[in-house]
Design a protein around this motif. Structure first.
Motif, PDB file in Angstrom:
ATOM      1  N   ASP A   8     -11.049 -33.299 -28.413  1.00 20.33           N
ATOM      2  CA  ASP A   8     -10.899 -33.284 -26.542  1.00 20.33           C
ATOM      3  C   ASP A   8      -9.669 -32.020 -27.156  1.00 20.33           C
ATOM      4  O   ASP A   8      -9.004 -31.219 -26.629  1.00 20.33           O
ATOM      5  CB  ASP A   8     -10.238 -34.389 -26.194  1.00 20.33           C
ATOM      6  CG  ASP A   8      -9.186 -35.187 -27.112  1.00 20.33           C
ATOM      7  OD1 ASP A   8      -8.863 -34.857 -28.419  1.00 20.33           O
ATOM      8  OD2 ASP A   8      -8.585 -35.962 -25.766  1.00 20.33           O
ATOM      9  N   SER A   9      -8.835 -32.185 -28.183  1.00 24.06           N
ATOM     10  CA  SER A   9      -7.655 -31.480 -28.277  1.00 24.06           C
ATOM     11  C   SER A   9      -8.824 -30.130 -28.553  1.00 24.06           C
ATOM     12  O   SER A   9      -8.116 -28.441 -28.559  1.00 24.06           O
ATOM     13  CB  SER A   9      -6.992 -31.363 -29.700  1.00 24.06           C
ATOM     14  OG  SER A   9      -6.163 -32.142 -28.622  1.00 24.06           O
ATOM     15  N   LEU A  10      -9.641 -29.723 -29.248  1.00 22.15           N
ATOM     16  CA  LEU A  10      -9.841 -28.173 -29.898  1.00 22.15           C
ATOM     17  C   LEU A  10     -10.392 -27.570 -28.184  1.00 22.15           C
ATOM     18  O   LEU A  10     -10.521 -26.349 -27.700  1.00 22.15           O
ATOM     19  CB  LEU A  10     -11.230 -28.531 -30.582  1.00 22.15           C
ATOM     20  CG  LEU A  10     -10.481 -28.816 -31.822  1.00 22.15           C
ATOM     21  CD1 LEU A  10     -12.248 -28.865 -32.715  1.00 22.15           C
ATOM     22  CD2 LEU A  10     -10.096 -27.708 -32.755  1.00 22.15           C
ATOM     23  N   GLY A  11     -11.046 -28.871 -27.460  1.00 25.62           N
ATOM     24  CA  GLY A  11     -12.229 -28.166 -26.178  1.00 25.62           C
ATOM     25  C   GLY A  11     -10.909 -27.743 -24.933  1.00 25.62           C
ATOM     26  O   GLY A  11     -11.010 -27.162 -24.588  1.00 25.62           O
ATOM     27  N   ALA A  16      -8.044 -23.076 -23.083  1.00 16.43           N
ATOM     28  CA  ALA A  16      -6.944 -22.357 -22.890  1.00 16.43           C
ATOM     29  C   ALA A  16      -7.191 -20.713 -22.718  1.00 16.43           C
ATOM     30  O   ALA A  16      -7.540 -19.649 -22.571  1.00 16.43           O
ATOM     31  CB  ALA A  16      -5.793 -22.960 -23.412  1.00 16.43           C
ATOM     32  N   VAL A  17      -7.744 -20.562 -24.152  1.00 18.52           N
ATOM     33  CA  VAL A  17      -8.142 -19.325 -24.344  1.00 18.52           C
ATOM     34  C   VAL A  17      -9.461 -18.678 -23.927  1.00 18.52           C
ATOM     35  O   VAL A  17      -8.700 -17.468 -22.893  1.00 18.52           O
ATOM     36  CB  VAL A  17      -8.868 -19.088 -25.894  1.00 18.52           C
ATOM     37  CG1 VAL A  17      -9.624 -17.727 -26.502  1.00 18.52           C
ATOM     38  CG2 VAL A  17      -8.037 -19.423 -26.958  1.00 18.52           C
ATOM     39  N   ALA A  18     -10.159 -19.400 -23.480  1.00 18.11           N
ATOM     40  CA  ALA A  18     -11.332 -18.599 -22.332  1.00 18.11           C
ATOM     41  C   ALA A  18     -10.435 -18.245 -20.613  1.00 18.11           C
ATOM     42  O   ALA A  18     -10.899 -17.612 -19.961  1.00 18.11           O
ATOM     43  CB  ALA A  18     -12.359 -19.957 -21.924  1.00 18.11           C
ATOM     44  N   ARG A  19      -9.505 -18.962 -20.535  1.00 12.76           N
ATOM     45  CA  ARG A  19      -8.350 -18.882 -19.277  1.00 12.76           C
ATOM     46  C   ARG A  19      -7.874 -17.374 -19.419  1.00 12.76           C
ATOM     47  O   ARG A  19      -8.156 -16.867 -18.119  1.00 12.76           O
ATOM     48  CB  ARG A  19      -8.018 -19.852 -18.456  1.00 12.76           C
ATOM     49  CG  ARG A  19      -8.974 -21.399 -18.034  1.00 12.76           C
ATOM     50  CD  ARG A  19      -8.466 -22.045 -17.277  1.00 12.76           C
ATOM     51  NE  ARG A  19      -7.082 -23.287 -18.154  1.00 12.76           N
ATOM     52  CZ  ARG A  19      -7.459 -24.307 -19.261  1.00 12.76           C
ATOM     53  NH1 ARG A  19      -8.773 -24.881 -19.924  1.00 12.76           N
ATOM     54  NH2 ARG A  19      -6.498 -24.617 -20.047  1.00 12.76           N
ATOM     55  N   ARG A  20      -7.603 -17.428 -20.574  1.00 12.55           N
ATOM     56  CA  ARG A  20      -6.335 -16.053 -20.156  1.00 12.55           C
ATOM     57  C   ARG A  20      -7.785 -15.171 -20.657  1.00 12.55           C
ATOM     58  O   ARG A  20      -7.329 -14.273 -20.228  1.00 12.55           O
ATOM     59  CB  ARG A  20      -5.755 -16.442 -21.839  1.00 12.55           C
ATOM     60  CG  ARG A  20      -4.749 -15.611 -22.357  1.00 12.55           C
ATOM     61  CD  ARG A  20      -4.358 -16.168 -23.515  1.00 12.55           C
ATOM     62  NE  ARG A  20      -3.453 -14.416 -23.814  1.00 12.55           N
ATOM     63  CZ  ARG A  20      -2.947 -14.056 -25.275  1.00 12.55           C
ATOM     64  NH1 ARG A  20      -3.144 -15.011 -26.010  1.00 12.55           N
ATOM     65  NH2 ARG A  20      -2.071 -13.286 -25.758  1.00 12.55           N
ATOM     66  N   SER A 115     -11.324  -8.006 -24.737  1.00  8.30           N
ATOM     67  CA  SER A 115     -11.685  -8.516 -26.188  1.00  8.30           C
ATOM     68  C   SER A 115     -10.116  -8.972 -26.780  1.00  8.30           C
ATOM     69  O   SER A 115      -9.958  -9.477 -28.087  1.00  8.30           O
ATOM     70  CB  SER A 115     -12.642  -9.199 -25.646  1.00  8.30           C
ATOM     71  OG  SER A 115     -13.177 -10.206 -25.098  1.00  8.30           O
ATOM     72  N   GLU A 116     -10.168  -6.714 -26.996  1.00  7.45           N
ATOM     73  CA  GLU A 116      -9.585  -6.389 -28.266  1.00  7.45           C
ATOM     74  C   GLU A 116      -7.687  -6.787 -28.398  1.00  7.45           C
ATOM     75  O   GLU A 116      -7.559  -7.360 -29.239  1.00  7.45           O
ATOM     76  CB  GLU A 116     -10.119  -4.829 -28.400  1.00  7.45           C
ATOM     77  CG  GLU A 116      -9.102  -4.518 -29.261  1.00  7.45           C
ATOM     78  CD  GLU A 116      -9.844  -5.355 -31.064  1.00  7.45           C
ATOM     79  OE1 GLU A 116      -8.510  -5.324 -31.534  1.00  7.45           O
ATOM     80  OE2 GLU A 116     -10.642  -5.255 -30.973  1.00  7.45           O
ATOM     81  N   LYS A 117      -7.448  -6.804 -26.926  1.00  5.73           N
ATOM     82  CA  LYS A 117      -6.295  -6.759 -26.665  1.00  5.73           C
ATOM     83  C   LYS A 117      -6.006  -8.698 -27.369  1.00  5.73           C
ATOM     84  O   LYS A 117      -4.930  -9.000 -27.985  1.00  5.73           O
ATOM     85  CB  LYS A 117      -6.203  -7.444 -25.955  1.00  5.73           C
ATOM     86  CG  LYS A 117      -5.669  -5.797 -24.624  1.00  5.73           C
ATOM     87  CD  LYS A 117      -5.350  -5.479 -23.277  1.00  5.73           C
ATOM     88  CE  LYS A 117      -4.961  -4.187 -22.605  1.00  5.73           C
ATOM     89  NZ  LYS A 117      -4.520  -4.149 -21.755  1.00  5.73           N
TER      90      LYS A 117
END
Length: 140
Positions: A8-11, A16-20, A115-117
């Motif tokens: 669940d922490s990985l999820g 969080a990365v996807a939202r960013r 994505s590169e950023k």
């Protein structure tokens, strides 16, 4: 993160990365006066060419009425056009205009920039590992 981190922490970290990345992309799309749902429709139309609104709705996993609203908005912006379906005169096909295809290319470019950023802080090895892992997770 350590190998024994709960799933669940990985999820949560993945989310969080996807939202960013999504937030950065949305800001870039807003400069072109397109919403995320319109960008998704543009991507589908770019990949599949002319489709009926019902097919577009299926690709986008939204209600046909919602797809019609998206198409209406895109048509109002000159990004898509409707034409008679040669196999069913009751239906019409939706396709990108030249301007829509240009925007589709720009959307791909903007996604790449965003994505590169985000991922430039990773080493080449970390990027390769992440690509491998995400590829494995996205397999059907």
């Amino acid at each position: 993160m350590a190998p024994d981190v709960p799933a669940d922490s990985l999820g949560e970290a993945f989310g969080a990365v996807a939202r960013r990345l999504r937030a950065a992309s949305m800001a870039a799309f807003a400069a072109h006066d397109v919403t995320p749902s319109q960008v998704r429709a543009i991507r589908v139309l770019d990949a599949h060419g002319g489709v009926r609104a019902k097919e577009l709705a299926e690709h986008l996993r939204i209600a046909p009425r919602s797809a019609t609203e998206v198409v209406d908005a895109l048509e109002g912006k000159g990004l898509v056009s409707r034409s008679p379906d040669p196999t069913d005169r009751r239906a019409s096909l939706v396709a990108l205009t030249d301007r829509g295809r240009e925007l589709s290319a720009e959307v791909r470019r903007l996604r790449g920039v965003e994505s590169e950023k985000l991922f430039r802080q990773l080493s080449n090895t970390d990027r390769a590992d992440l690509a491998r892992i995400l590829g494995k997770l996205s397999e059907d």
